[in-house]
Design an enzyme around this catalytic site. Structure first.
Site, PDB file in Angstrom:
ATOM      1  CB  CYS A 148     -21.480 -18.116 -49.100  1.00  0.00           C
ATOM      2  SG  CYS A 148     -20.771 -17.217 -50.510  1.00  0.00           S
ATOM      3  CB  THR A 149     -20.190 -12.676 -47.476  1.00  0.00           C
ATOM      4  OG1 THR A 149     -19.161 -12.908 -48.439  1.00  0.00           O
ATOM      5  CG2 THR A 149     -19.649 -12.906 -46.085  1.00  0.00           C
ATOM      6  CG  HIS A 150     -21.285 -13.734 -53.126  1.00  0.00           C
ATOM      7  ND1 HIS A 150     -20.011 -13.734 -52.621  1.00  0.00           N
ATOM      8  CD2 HIS A 150     -21.239 -13.016 -54.275  1.00  0.00           C
ATOM      9  CE1 HIS A 150     -19.218 -13.055 -53.444  1.00  0.00           C
ATOM     10  NE2 HIS A 150     -19.944 -12.609 -54.456  1.00  0.00           N
ATOM     11  CB  CYS A 197     -14.297 -14.061 -48.220  1.00  0.00           C
ATOM     12  SG  CYS A 197     -14.266 -15.478 -49.314  1.00  0.00           S
ATOM     13  CG  ASN A 198     -18.696 -17.430 -44.855  1.00  0.00           C
ATOM     14  OD1 ASN A 198     -18.922 -17.752 -43.702  1.00  0.00           O
ATOM     15  ND2 ASN A 198     -19.338 -16.430 -45.451  1.00  0.00           N
ATOM     16  CB  THR A 199     -14.148 -19.284 -49.541  1.00  0.00           C
ATOM     17  OG1 THR A 199     -15.516 -19.433 -49.935  1.00  0.00           O
ATOM     18  CG2 THR A 199     -13.318 -20.364 -50.177  1.00  0.00           C
ATOM     19  CE1 TYR A 253     -10.547 -14.553 -54.448  1.00  0.00           C
ATOM     20  CE2 TYR A 253     -10.533 -14.558 -52.058  1.00  0.00           C
ATOM     21  CZ  TYR A 253     -10.143 -13.992 -53.249  1.00  0.00           C
ATOM     22  OH  TYR A 253      -9.347 -12.867 -53.226  1.00  0.00           O
ATOM     23  CG  ASP A 266     -16.424 -11.553 -50.639  1.00  0.00           C
ATOM     24  OD1 ASP A 266     -16.052 -12.706 -50.349  1.00  0.00           O
ATOM     25  OD2 ASP A 266     -17.425 -11.350 -51.339  1.00  0.00           O
ATOM     26  CB  SER A 267     -14.196 -13.693 -54.001  1.00  0.00           C
ATOM     27  OG  SER A 267     -15.564 -13.897 -53.706  1.00  0.00           O
ATOM     28  CD  GLU A 314     -20.001 -11.009 -57.652  1.00  0.00           C
ATOM     29  OE1 GLU A 314     -19.831 -10.101 -58.462  1.00  0.00           O
ATOM     30  OE2 GLU A 314     -19.519 -10.986 -56.497  1.00  0.00           O
TER      31      GLU A 314
HETATM   32  N1  DGL Z   1     -18.377 -14.579 -50.664  1.00  0.00           N
HETATM   33  C1  DGL Z   1     -17.479 -15.656 -50.539  1.00  0.00           C
HETATM   34  C2  DGL Z   1     -17.701 -16.495 -49.306  1.00  0.00           C
HETATM   35  O1  DGL Z   1     -18.271 -16.003 -48.336  1.00  0.00           O
HETATM   36  C3  DGL Z   1     -17.112 -16.508 -51.699  1.00  0.00           C
HETATM   37  C4  DGL Z   1     -17.805 -16.480 -52.977  1.00  0.00           C
HETATM   38  C5  DGL Z   1     -16.861 -17.069 -53.996  1.00  0.00           C
HETATM   39  O2  DGL Z   1     -15.975 -16.321 -54.406  1.00  0.00           O
HETATM   40  O3  DGL Z   1     -16.984 -18.259 -54.334  1.00  0.00           O
HETATM   41  O4  DGL Z   1     -17.301 -17.636 -49.243  1.00  0.00           O
END
Ligand code: DGL
Length: 271
Positions: A187-189, A70-72, A39, A7-8, A150
């Site tokens: 988004c995994t965050h 990471c979804n992105t 990302y 992931d990012s 984060e």
């Molecule tokens: N966790 C990431 C996702 O699922 C991206 C967060 C990011 O880096 O913008 O998209």
């Protein structure tokens, strides 16, 4: 061999946690590209380049399956990664999340929150309507949630104010006016902000994220390829970061149970 996950940043640890719950005998190597996060505000070409570099670093260590947590990167670069790593199963998080949402929604009105790039790419919209063509999908980028996760600011006045600002439009109406009955945390965050988001959208909205469904997909794929670890395997987890490993270790502790945190986070260079 371990499963490789990237992931990012720390967001993908929500997926790592679900993988460990689903597959307790497996070993994992997780890479957080902390030097280049986020990302979600970058162009498709840049995200694809970063994703290729992260995947290459993991593949060079010897992995038996790659999870794009990471979804992105899943939305923008999955096809390229599958093309590049033809001998490796590559599992993304968008399709499992979309399928979970399509199954969870009763009315077919589904909201998706994600990074700006995932929203702009329309990946969830397409994947949800692949299994549920009549669904109405409303997507919205919520980039500040990434920074809040984060930073560990997942509850309290600031997180609540941001959640209200992002979600009021989508959920400030009645069901008759098209209020969604399901919200995808795309988004995994975002899962660490689940309780704050829940307060804003209300108890009657199903919150869906892709962690558990992705873990189930990974199990099926390991079974299909005969690569599932046996019960006497010794599971091991390694964490890698591209910048500030001590900070990564500190933040990771909020995402993972204490018995699951490795002693140190290794610094790696992807350039
Ligand atoms: N966790 C990431 C996702 O699922 C991206 C967060 C990011 O880096 O913008 O998209």
């Amino acid at each position: 061999m371990p499963l490789g996950i990237f992931d990012s940043g720390v967001g993908g640890l929500t997926v790592l946690r679900a993988l460990r719950d689903e597959l307790p005998s497996e070993s994992f190597v997780y890479l957080g590209d902390t030097a280049r996060l986020p990302y979600g505000t970058k162009s498709p070409a840049t995200v694809t380049r970063y994703a290729r570099q992260a995947a290459t670093a993991l593949a060079e260590r010897g992995i038996k399956l790659l999870v794009v947590a990471c979804n992105t990167a899943s939305a923008l670069a999955l096809d390229e990664l599958r093309e590049q790593f033809r001998n490796l199963s590559v599992v993304g998080v968008v399709r499992p999340g979309a399928e979970a949402a399509a199954a969870a929604s009763v009315t077919g009105r589904i909201a998706v929150i994600s990074t700006e790039s995932t929203a702009a790419h329309g990946a969830y919209d397409r994947e949800i309507r692949r299994v549920r063509p009549e669904a109405h999908v409303a997507s919205r980028g919520c980039p500040l949630f990434v920074a809040l996760a984060e930073e560990g600011w997942t509850s309290g006045a600031i997180a609540e104010a941001v959640a209200k600002e992002y979600l009021a439009d989508l959920f400030g109406r009645t069901r008759e006016d098209g209020r969604p009955d399901c919200l995808v945390l795309g988004c995994t965050h975002f899962p660490p902000l689940r309780e704050t988001i829940r307060q804003v959208v209300g108890a009657d909205v199903q919150l869906v994220d892709s962690a558990a469904t992705t873990a189930a997909v990974v199990r099926v794929e390991l079974e299909r390829t005969g690569l599932l670890a046996g019960p006497d395997a010794t599971p091991r987890t390694q964490l890698l970061a591209t910048d500030a490993p001590e900070r990564f270790a500190r933040v990771a502790a909020r995402f993972l149970p204490s018995d699951f945190i490795p002693d140190e986070v290794e610094l790696v260079d992807l350039s």
